[in-house]
Design an enzyme around this catalytic site. Structure first.
Site, PDB file in Angstrom:
ATOM      1  CB  SER A 173     -35.549  58.374  39.504  1.00  0.00           C
ATOM      2  OG  SER A 173     -35.781  59.574  40.453  1.00  0.00           O
ATOM      3  CG  ASP A 206     -31.876  56.422  46.337  1.00  0.00           C
ATOM      4  OD1 ASP A 206     -31.872  57.798  46.556  1.00  0.00           O
ATOM      5  OD2 ASP A 206     -32.433  55.961  45.657  1.00  0.00           O
ATOM      6  CG  HIS A 242     -31.818  58.976  43.241  1.00  0.00           C
ATOM      7  ND1 HIS A 242     -32.587  57.847  43.486  1.00  0.00           N
ATOM      8  CD2 HIS A 242     -31.960  59.648  42.216  1.00  0.00           C
ATOM      9  CE1 HIS A 242     -33.431  58.155  42.630  1.00  0.00           C
ATOM     10  NE2 HIS A 242     -33.168  59.263  41.722  1.00  0.00           N
TER      11      HIS A 242
END
Length: 534
Positions: free
Chosen positions: A39, A101, A217
Site C-alpha cells: 500500500s 485493487d 487490496h
C-alpha cells in the site's frame, strides 16, 4: 516530481533507514538488498530504493538492489518515469498489483473531490489490516462511498487507457515505472512500459466492482501464497485446451488464463491485443548486442591504424609524441593525419550509437557491466580521447568555450568513466595484480593532456598575476597537478610519449623550473639577509 504526502512520509523515516542501509552495506556478507512494502508502504519502498540507487551510483558501487511493492499507489510524474528508464533502473522495481485493487489506479484521477471518501477508505484498510479478526465490528466504508470512488476513478482510467496515456484530453499527472506483475486467482502476468501497464490496469479493473476493488487490496498475502504454489506446480496448473500451433499464440492463451479472464469474457480480445501491441518490434536486446559485437570487430582496423600512427609519432625525429603531433599538424595535413582523424570520427559515431541504443533499452540490462564492453569502451577512450583533446586545443577552442574538462568533453567519455568505476571486483583485481615494469602503451588517465593544458594556463597566468591571493591559489593548483603527474610517471602509468623531449608536458616541466628559478632569484635579491642566515 513525486507525490508530496508520500515524500513527507519518506523523509519521516529517512534517517533510520539511511543508518540501516549503511550498516547493511558495511557488512561484508551482504550480497544484495531487497526493499518491500504494501500500500502506501510500497510507495515509500520505491522512494527508499530510488535514494539507495542514487547513493550507490555516487560512490560507484554496483550492489544488486530490488524493490518489490504490493498494491502500491502511483508515485511520480512522467519525468520521474523517464528518468528511471534512462538510468536503467526499471529492472530494479517489481510492482505486484492484484486484479481489482483500486489503490494502484487511484491517482489516475484527481482525487481532491473525493477527500472524504478516500479518508474513510484509508481508515477502513488500516483497521482491517491491524485487526483482521474484528471483521465488520471495526471501521466501515459505506456502499455509496465505495461506488463514488470506483465510478470516479474508472471514468478517468477509461479516458487515459483509450488515449494510450499520452494524448489524453485529461492530463495524466502520475505515471507507472518498472515492471508490473498483475496477480489473480489464476496466476500472474508481467508487463512493462507505461502504455501497456495503464491498459492492463484498465482492462482488469473493467471486470471489477465497487466491493471487489476495495477488498482486493487486502488479499496480497493470499495472492503471494497462490503464486508460490503455482510456480511449484507449474506443469499441472497451466493447462490450455486446444493449444494453438503458434508458440506466441499459446503464450497469449496462457497469459489470458493467468489473468483470470475467460475466453468468452468481453475483455479477452482487448487483453490479447494489449499484449500483442506490447510485443517488442525488431531485434531483441540480446540480438542487438550480438550484432554490435560483429560491428565492433569491423572497427578493429580503425583502431589499429590509430595505433600505428601513435607508434610513428613516438619514433619521429621531432620528438613531439602522440598528442602534440596531432595537435600541431596545422594546415599541412598529411594523408596519415587525415586517415587518423577520419577513423576518430568513425569510432565516435559507433560508440555514440551504442550509448543511444543502451538508453533506448535496445540492449540487455547488464550490457554496461559486461567485461567485454567495459574493457572495449575503456580501451577506446584511452586511445582516442587524447586526440579529441589535441583537436580541441589545436583549434584553440578553449579560448572561446573554456577548458576541455568542463566545457569540451564529450558525454560518451563521462559515461565510460562511470562504466569503468563500476566494473566488477574480479575485473579490478586483474588490473591491480602487479606493478608495471615498463611504461604503459597508453596513458591510463585519458584526460591527462587536458590537465596538462590547464596547468600550462595556470603557469602562464602566475607570471602576470599581481593579486597575492590569486597567485597563491594558482600555485596550489600547479603543485597539485605536478604531484599527480609525478605519481603517474613514477608508477609508469603514462605512455612514453608523455616524456618526449618536445611534448607539452616536458615543456611545461622546463617552464615550471624556470619560473621557480626566477622566483628564487627575486626572493634572494629582495631579502639578502635571509640568504646570509641560511
Amino acid at each position: 516530481m513525486v507525490h508530496a504526502g508520500m515524500l513527507n512520509l519518506f523523509w519521516s523515516i529517512f534517517k533510520p533507514f539511511q543508518n540501516q542501509m549503511m550498516a547493511i552495506m558495511g557488512n561484508p556478507n551482504t550480497k544484495s538488498i531487497i526493499i518491500t512494502g504494501h500500500s502506501l508502504g510500497g510507495a515509500i519502498a520505491s522512494l527508499c530504493t530510488i535514494w539507495l540507487l542514487s547513493y550507490l551510483q555516487s560512490i560507484s558501487t554496483s550492489m544488486p538492489v530490488l524493490c518489490i511493492t504490493y498494491g502500491s499507489p502511483l508515485l511520480g510524474n512522467e519525468s520521474l518515469s523517464k528518468a528511471i528508464l534512462k538510468e536503467r533502473w526499471g529492472g530494479n522495481f517489481c510492482h505486484v498489483v492484484s486484479k481489482h485493487d483500486i489503490m494502484p489506479r487511484l491517482l489516475f484521477a484527481p482525487i481532491i473531490p473525493l477527500t472524504t471518501q478516500i479518508s474513510s477508505l484509508l481508515l477502513f484498510w488500516q483497521f482491517s489490516m491491524n485487526f483482521p479478526d474484528l471483521g465488520n465490528f471495526g471501521a466501515q466504508i459505506s456502499d455509496q462511498e465505495k461506488y463514488d470512488i470506483f465510478s470516479f476513478v474508472m471514468a478517468y482510467l477509461n479516458n487515459v487507457a483509450s488515449q494510450d496515456g499520452e494524448s489524453s484530453m485529461m492530463p495524466v499527472l502520475f505515471h507507472p515505472f518498472g515492471s508490473y506483475v498483475f496477480a489473480s486467482d489464476g496466476g500472474a502476468v508481467c508487463v512493462d512500459g507505461t502504455t501497456t501497464v495503464i491498459k492492463m490496469m484498465h482492462l482488469l479493473s473493467a471486470t471489477s466492482s465497487p466491493v471487489s476493488c476495495i477488498k482486493d487490496h487486502l488479499k496480497y498475502g493470499d495472492y503471494v501464497k497462490k503464486l508460490s504454489l503455482l510456480s511449484l506446480n507449474q506443469r499441472d496448473s497451466l493447462q490450455v485446451n486446444n493449444v494453438p500451433d503458434s508458440s506466441y499464440e499459446a503464450g497469449l492463451e496462457l497469459a489470458l488464463q493467468s489473468s483470470g479472464i475467460t475466453g468468452q469474457d468481453p475483455a479477452a480480445l482487448p487483453f490479447k491485443q494489449c499484449l500483442s501491441s506490447a510485443r517488442r518490434k525488431g531485434r531483441s536486446p540480446t540480438l542487438n548486442a550480438a550484432n554490435l559485437a560483429v560491428t565492433l570487430c569491423k572497427f578493429v582496423p580503425y583502431r589499429a591504424e590509430i595505433g600505428w600512427y601513435k607508434a610513428w609519432c613516438d619514433k619521429s625525429d621531432d620528438e613531439l609524441g602522440y598528442y602534440d603531433s596531432f595537435k600541431r599538424r596545422g594546415s599541412n595535413v598529411s594523408k596519415r593525419d587525415m586517415k587518423v582523424n577520419m577513423n576518430r570520427h568513425k569510432l565516435a559515431r559507433f560508440w555514440n550509437n551504442v550509448i543511444e541504443m543502451l538508453e533506448n533499452n535496445e540492449l540487455p540490462l547488464d550490457f554496461n557491466k559486461r567485461t567485454k564492453w567495459v574493457r572495449a569502451a575503456h580501451s577506446y577512450q584511452l586511445q582516442v580521447e587524447p586526440l579529441d583533446i589535441a583537436e580541441y586545443y589545436g583549434k584553440e577552442m578553449h579560448k572561446t568555450k573554456g577548458h576541455y574538462l568542463e566545457n569540451g568533453r564529450e558525454r560518451r567519455y563521462k559515461i565510460f568513466d562511470k562504466w569503468w568505476m563500476e566494473r566488477g571486483a574480479s575485473m579490478e583485481e586483474t588490473n591491480n595484480k602487479k606493478e608495471r615494469s615498463k611504461f604503459a602503451s597508453l596513458t591510463q588517465d585519458s584526460c591527462f593532456w587536458a590537465k596538462v593544458e590547464e596547468a600550462r594556463d595556470w603557469l602562464s597566468r602566475v607570471r602576470s598575476e599581481r593579486d597575492v591571493n590569486e597567485r597563491v591559489l594558482l600555485w596550489k593548483n600547479i603543485e597539485k597537478f605536478e604531484k599527480y603527474a609525478m605519481e603517474l610517471v613514477g608508477s609508469k602509468a603514462v605512455s612514453e610519449d608523455v616524456l618526449a623531449k618536445n611534448s607539452s608536458y616536458s615543456l611545461w616541466i622546463e617552464e615550471l623550473r624556470e619560473v621557480r628559478r626566477l622566483n628564487s632569484k627575486f626572493q634572494t635579491f629582495s631579502n639578502p639577509f635571509r640568504v646570509c642566515l641560511v
